[in-house]
Design a protein around this motif. Sequence first.
Motif, PDB file in Angstrom:
ATOM      1  N   TRP A  93      30.804 -75.529  -7.490  1.00 47.30           N
ATOM      2  CA  TRP A  93      32.165 -74.843  -7.324  1.00 47.30           C
ATOM      3  C   TRP A  93      31.824 -73.566  -7.564  1.00 47.30           C
ATOM      4  O   TRP A  93      32.491 -72.648  -7.025  1.00 47.30           O
ATOM      5  CB  TRP A  93      33.076 -75.463  -8.101  1.00 47.30           C
ATOM      6  N   LEU A  94      31.101 -73.179  -8.883  1.00 48.23           N
ATOM      7  CA  LEU A  94      31.054 -71.971  -9.268  1.00 48.23           C
ATOM      8  C   LEU A  94      30.269 -70.968  -8.151  1.00 48.23           C
ATOM      9  O   LEU A  94      30.633 -69.939  -7.902  1.00 48.23           O
ATOM     10  CB  LEU A  94      30.344 -72.035 -10.548  1.00 48.23           C
ATOM     11  N   LEU A  95      29.134 -71.652  -7.790  1.00 47.74           N
ATOM     12  CA  LEU A  95      28.191 -71.049  -6.718  1.00 47.74           C
ATOM     13  C   LEU A  95      29.052 -70.542  -5.430  1.00 47.74           C
ATOM     14  O   LEU A  95      28.792 -69.540  -4.870  1.00 47.74           O
ATOM     15  CB  LEU A  95      27.012 -71.768  -6.550  1.00 47.74           C
ATOM     16  N   THR A  96      29.865 -71.611  -4.984  1.00 46.87           N
ATOM     17  CA  THR A  96      30.500 -71.380  -3.791  1.00 46.87           C
ATOM     18  C   THR A  96      31.680 -70.379  -3.979  1.00 46.87           C
ATOM     19  O   THR A  96      31.888 -69.759  -3.020  1.00 46.87           O
ATOM     20  CB  THR A  96      31.045 -72.733  -3.206  1.00 46.87           C
ATOM     21  N   SER A  97      32.179 -70.307  -5.231  1.00 48.02           N
ATOM     22  CA  SER A  97      33.263 -69.276  -5.387  1.00 48.02           C
ATOM     23  C   SER A  97      32.594 -67.824  -5.466  1.00 48.02           C
ATOM     24  O   SER A  97      33.261 -67.132  -5.046  1.00 48.02           O
ATOM     25  CB  SER A  97      33.996 -69.517  -6.685  1.00 48.02           C
ATOM     26  N   LEU A  98      31.399 -67.812  -5.738  1.00 48.61           N
ATOM     27  CA  LEU A  98      30.771 -66.340  -5.700  1.00 48.61           C
ATOM     28  C   LEU A  98      30.088 -66.212  -4.400  1.00 48.61           C
ATOM     29  O   LEU A  98      29.553 -65.082  -4.270  1.00 48.61           O
ATOM     30  CB  LEU A  98      29.807 -66.587  -6.828  1.00 48.61           C
ATOM     31  N   GLY A  99      30.519 -66.961  -3.431  1.00 51.48           N
ATOM     32  CA  GLY A  99      30.022 -66.518  -2.093  1.00 51.48           C
ATOM     33  C   GLY A  99      28.615 -67.276  -1.611  1.00 51.48           C
ATOM     34  O   GLY A  99      28.471 -67.117  -0.370  1.00 51.48           O
ATOM     35  N   PHE A 100      28.261 -68.366  -2.374  1.00 53.57           N
ATOM     36  CA  PHE A 100      26.795 -68.825  -1.942  1.00 53.57           C
ATOM     37  C   PHE A 100      27.165 -70.180  -1.115  1.00 53.57           C
ATOM     38  O   PHE A 100      27.344 -71.343  -1.989  1.00 53.57           O
ATOM     39  CB  PHE A 100      26.066 -69.146  -3.172  1.00 53.57           C
ATOM     40  N   ASP A 101      27.592 -70.062   0.106  1.00 52.13           N
ATOM     41  CA  ASP A 101      28.230 -71.258   0.609  1.00 52.13           C
ATOM     42  C   ASP A 101      27.346 -72.352   1.068  1.00 52.13           C
ATOM     43  O   ASP A 101      27.339 -73.502   1.078  1.00 52.13           O
ATOM     44  CB  ASP A 101      28.601 -70.860   1.999  1.00 52.13           C
ATOM     45  N   ASP A 112      27.553 -75.566  -1.127  1.00 49.64           N
ATOM     46  CA  ASP A 112      28.598 -76.377  -1.087  1.00 49.64           C
ATOM     47  C   ASP A 112      28.109 -77.837  -0.749  1.00 49.64           C
ATOM     48  O   ASP A 112      27.547 -78.284  -0.040  1.00 49.64           O
ATOM     49  CB  ASP A 112      29.288 -76.014   0.124  1.00 49.64           C
TER      50      ASP A 112
END
Length: 329
Positions: free
Chosen positions: A169-177, A180
């Motif tokens: 969740w944190l990585l996808t929130s930072l833009g690393f899709d 997911d």
Amino acid sequence: MPAIRERSAPRTPQRRTAPGASRRSPRRGPQQRPARGYWPYALIAPAIGGMLYLLVYPLLRAVLISLQDFRLRQLISGEAEFVGLRNYRALLSDPRFWEVVARTFAFMAVNVVLIMSISTLVALMTERLAKAGRTVVLCALVLAWAMPVVAATTVFQWLFHSEFGIVNWLLTSLGFDSFDRYPWFANGGAAFAILVMLIVWQSVPFAAITLYSALTTVPTELYESARLDGASGTRIFRSVTFPMLRPIFVLVFSLEVIWTFKAFVQIWVMTRGGPGDATTILPVYAVQTALSSQRYDLGSAASMLTVVLMSGVLVLYFRQMFRQEDELR
């Protein structure tokens, strides 16, 4: 009247003892010696008995099983055939065993280097903090150290869960899709890295607290003299701190080698050695061999080889350390 002189009894000469010398009582015969009794032996007997039963007996039993043809049938019947070193020859001729040995040493080296480096930095930082900050850091280390192994492993499993994990969740929130629903434990390298993080996180508190306790015993006059001579922080650590704390560093290093070499619970709970053999080290390999194939003899032989390899690493390290100390003298 003439004076009557009383004759006194002749005095026997007394031996004079030298100043500070204690007067010894005359020797007693064998029948007069005070009996010490068996109380000291009776007091330590439970500890020795428990150690023999919990440590020595399982070790001897494992050695015996490794020299027998011991499978499920022999486990039930209790009768096993003695086969000598056949199980050891089977293991040493297995290519998978040597792959596991190499992975075990790599796992141990990465963990020990990270643990010793981070623990030393944390101990040095804690020594330089004020009383309030030092108390907070030490309390945090103790709480992390006190967490049960299975509980900490479960927390890490949820942190890296592919669907509900906070890391994804944190990585996808930072833009690393691409992260997911990323399956961390389906990737061998990722699972290996997560286990390294877990082992380091669990081991740093003990090592850092031990090294910090040792740092408090170094005289401050040595640091002041080194600073007056213009020594830098790195030079002070290399020439003053490390030589003073060498025995403690050796102790912590040895304990961390043993701790990481026999890490089993974390791997078994998190990955069971998978995916494939990416996280299989010698203790996991021994259990897999004993349970999946019901080859308890091969599992015991793998355990004995693990003990021999771990002892060999420690002996080589101690020899190198003692050789360096002799050269310094």
